[in-house]
Design a protein around this motif. Structure first.
Motif, mmCIF file in Angstrom:
data_model
loop_
_atom_site.group_PDB
_atom_site.id
_atom_site.type_symbol
_atom_site.label_atom_id
_atom_site.label_comp_id
_atom_site.label_asym_id
_atom_site.label_seq_id
_atom_site.Cartn_x
_atom_site.Cartn_y
_atom_site.Cartn_z
ATOM 1 N N ALA A 129 0.803 -1.234 0.000
ATOM 2 C CA ALA A 129 0.000 0.000 0.000
ATOM 3 C C ALA A 129 0.832 1.278 0.000
ATOM 4 O O ALA A 129 0.293 2.379 0.150
ATOM 5 C CB ALA A 129 -0.950 -0.002 1.199
ATOM 6 N N HIS A 130 2.147 1.138 -0.163
ATOM 7 C CA HIS A 130 2.978 2.348 -0.259
ATOM 8 C C HIS A 130 4.207 2.030 -1.111
ATOM 9 O O HIS A 130 5.188 1.474 -0.629
ATOM 10 C CB HIS A 130 3.405 2.831 1.135
ATOM 11 N N VAL A 131 4.106 2.377 -2.383
ATOM 12 C CA VAL A 131 5.245 2.156 -3.281
ATOM 13 C C VAL A 131 5.498 3.410 -4.115
ATOM 14 O O VAL A 131 4.653 4.311 -4.197
ATOM 15 C CB VAL A 131 4.988 0.964 -4.252
ATOM 16 N N HIS A 132 6.699 3.434 -4.701
ATOM 17 C CA HIS A 132 7.060 4.462 -5.681
ATOM 18 C C HIS A 132 7.611 3.739 -6.901
ATOM 19 O O HIS A 132 8.781 3.381 -6.949
ATOM 20 C CB HIS A 132 8.095 5.432 -5.103
ATOM 21 N N LEU A 133 6.715 3.510 -7.860
ATOM 22 C CA LEU A 133 7.091 2.692 -9.020
ATOM 23 C C LEU A 133 8.135 3.367 -9.903
ATOM 24 O O LEU A 133 8.853 2.681 -10.632
ATOM 25 C CB LEU A 133 5.847 2.368 -9.857
ATOM 26 N N ILE A 168 -5.354 11.018 -2.691
ATOM 27 C CA ILE A 168 -4.492 12.215 -2.652
ATOM 28 C C ILE A 168 -3.418 12.012 -1.588
ATOM 29 O O ILE A 168 -3.722 11.593 -0.465
ATOM 30 C CB ILE A 168 -5.318 13.482 -2.309
ATOM 31 N N LYS A 169 -2.182 12.313 -1.948
ATOM 32 C CA LYS A 169 -1.065 12.188 -0.997
ATOM 33 C C LYS A 169 -0.470 13.569 -0.774
ATOM 34 O O LYS A 169 -0.104 14.259 -1.731
ATOM 35 C CB LYS A 169 -0.005 11.253 -1.599
ATOM 36 N N VAL A 170 -0.366 13.952 0.500
ATOM 37 C CA VAL A 170 0.182 15.261 0.859
ATOM 38 C C VAL A 170 1.317 15.080 1.853
ATOM 39 O O VAL A 170 1.211 14.281 2.795
ATOM 40 C CB VAL A 170 -0.911 16.169 1.474
ATOM 41 N N GLU A 180 0.864 8.189 6.808
ATOM 42 C CA GLU A 180 1.940 7.295 6.412
ATOM 43 C C GLU A 180 3.212 7.607 7.194
ATOM 44 O O GLU A 180 3.510 8.761 7.470
ATOM 45 C CB GLU A 180 2.196 7.427 4.904
ATOM 46 N N HIS A 181 3.933 6.580 7.527
ATOM 47 C CA HIS A 181 5.189 6.595 8.306
ATOM 48 C C HIS A 181 4.892 6.602 9.804
ATOM 49 O O HIS A 181 5.266 5.725 10.524
ATOM 50 C CB HIS A 181 6.136 7.731 7.910
ATOM 51 N N PHE A 182 4.205 7.656 10.263
ATOM 52 C CA PHE A 182 3.814 7.724 11.680
ATOM 53 C C PHE A 182 5.036 7.456 12.565
ATOM 54 O O PHE A 182 4.990 6.661 13.504
ATOM 55 C CB PHE A 182 2.702 6.698 11.975
ATOM 56 N N LEU A 219 5.561 -0.776 2.140
ATOM 57 C CA LEU A 219 7.003 -0.783 2.380
ATOM 58 C C LEU A 219 7.644 0.576 2.151
ATOM 59 O O LEU A 219 8.697 0.860 2.703
ATOM 60 C CB LEU A 219 7.656 -1.816 1.447
ATOM 61 N N ASP A 220 7.003 1.454 1.350
ATOM 62 C CA ASP A 220 7.680 2.610 0.769
ATOM 63 C C ASP A 220 8.700 2.075 -0.242
ATOM 64 O O ASP A 220 9.826 2.564 -0.327
ATOM 65 C CB ASP A 220 8.360 3.472 1.838
ATOM 66 N N ALA A 221 8.246 1.050 -0.973
ATOM 67 C CA ALA A 221 9.139 0.369 -1.920
ATOM 68 C C ALA A 221 9.649 1.345 -2.974
ATOM 69 O O ALA A 221 8.907 2.139 -3.517
ATOM 70 C CB ALA A 221 8.394 -0.779 -2.598
HETATM 71 ZN ZN LIG Z 1 6.865 7.189 0.154
#
Ligand SMILES: [Zn+2]
Length: 406
Positions: free
Chosen positions: A65-69, A174-176, A235-237, A319-321
């Motif tokens: 649920a958290h990637v950067h392709l 939306i991601k801020v 995210e991250h928290f 993962l923030d992959a």
């Molecule tokens: Zn990220």
């Protein structure tokens, strides 16, 4: 059950259905890209239906649920993504998706691309590649965290316009950036980004467009900022303060009360951790400020998530992959492994299957072994209920019914 030529059955000695382990394993019947039946391990398959049996554990394909392709995780690759043309972005996105699929990740939520390029891949829905839920370029302050991805925005009117423009492009979420980040020189990991009014405008505009808003927040101040603005997820928290991770029971009670979903993004491949010498100076400076080694940070974060669980705050694994060397695409298993230090294995697995799918708006489509769901399936070696690290050992993967080459 009526039988057709394309029907086949997959049996495993152990099975996890997205929520719980199934005693005695399971036999899953698949036709085309769909699951058409979930039966006990000893189920007698209809004559003529091809059956493949495994000793390992069958579970739904994972959801990162958290990637950067647009980034492969090599040092500096996220920043370099901002300089790539469409061909370069496409090559990076395809490589990322293939690595995810090979590891049994059948859905990804991209929380920061360049030029909305991931949306083209989402819409193409190429057979065998993970489905994509995408945010487009993350919204950030001028020069702020991940500004190089192209989502800089300023002022209440500017924020409303940017969110509306993202919605018009067809983003799913939306991601801020509500705080700075380790990966952006000069951004403040301990402070906040945007004014309270700007952040509130972002949330309101997202909700007006029928979209949820996820806030990136490493700092404790950023978490408070996102919470006050009404963000749907954080995210991250990381709860970072200048004295290291710090939190209060009161904060967690308010996060729980608000129904905010938290994404710890904590997984990492320990053998790919850079040495202090290899780290960007900005990150070294953060650790020096805390006077804390990375392993001590890890333990402190685990304490936070032990309390997050106690408060009943929902956790969605990602993962923030692609963000950094210890976070290559396909290493989502490490995020589940990390969480399983504090959570029962079935709960930890649900954060990366059924619950993550729900968070992606796909709760009726994937993330479970259930008839009518997509045939997104993963078999790993051994009994996952006894050893969660087995999640790193895929034996077979099907993406919407299509077997991955092994
Ligand atoms: Zn990220």
């Amino acid at each position: 059950m009526e039988q057709t030529a394309s029907m086949h059955a997959i049996r495993a000695a152990h099975a996890f259905d997205g929520e719980r382990f199934l005693q005695g394993g399971a036999t899953v019947l698949v036709e085309g890209d769909r699951i058409i039946g979930v039966e006990p391990g000893g189920f007698e398959v209809p004559e003529g239906v091809e059956l493949t049996s495994y000793d390992g554990t069958l579970l739904p394909g994972l959801v990162d649920a958290h990637v950067h392709l647009v980034s492969d995780g090599e040092m500096g690759s996220l920043e370099r993504a901002g300089t790539l043309d469409d061909d370069g972005l496409d090559a990076m996105i395809e490589g990322s998706l293939r690595a995810q699929a090979a590891a049994g990740v059948t859905t990804v939520r991209d929380l920061g691309d360049v030029g909305f390029r991931t949306l083209a891949w989402r819409d193409r829905a190429e057979p065998g590649l993970p489905r994509i839920v995408a945010a487009g370029p993350p919204l950030t302050t001028p020069g702020g965290h991940c500004h190089y991805l192209g989502g800089e925005v300023e002022g209440v009117a500017g924020m409303r316009a940017a969110v509306a423009a993202h919605a018009a492009r067809g983003v799913d979420v939306i991601k801020v950036m509500a705080s700075g980040g380790m990966l952006t020189l000069g951004s403040d990991v301990f402070g906040v980004q945007f004014t309270a009014e700007e952040l509130r405008a972002a949330v309101d505009a997202a909700h007006d467009a029928g979209l949820r808003l996820l806030a990136h927040a490493h700092s404790l101040a950023g978490i408070e900022h996102a919470l006050a603005a009404g963000a749907d997820g954080i995210e991250h928290f990381s709860c970072l303060t200048e004295n290291g991770p710090s939190w209060s029971e009161d904060l967690l009670a308010r996060v729980a009360e608000a129904g905010v979903v938290v994404g710890p993004t904590h997984g990492q491949l320990l053998d790919r951790l850079p040495t202090l010498e290899q780290l960007p100076p900005a990150i070294v400076a953060v650790f020096e400020k805390f006077g804390m080694r990375p392993d001590e940070m890890r333990a402190r974060r685990m304490e936070v998530f032990t309390r997050v669980r106690a408060h009943g705050i929902p956790v969605c694994s990602g993962l923030d992959a692609g963000a950094a060397p210890p976070k290559p695409h396909g290493a989502l298993w490490s995020a589940v492994d990390w969480l399983a230090d504090a959570y029962p294995v079935d709960e930890a697995l649900a954060t990366a299957t059924s619950f993550a799918a729900e968070q992606c708006g796909l709760g009726a489509e994937t993330g479970r072994l259930r008839a009518s769901y997509a045939a997104d399936l993963l078999v790993v070696d051994g009994d996952l209920s006894r050893d969660v690290k087995r999640l790193s050992q895929p034996v077979a993967v099907w993406v919407r019914g299509l077997a991955q080459p092994s």
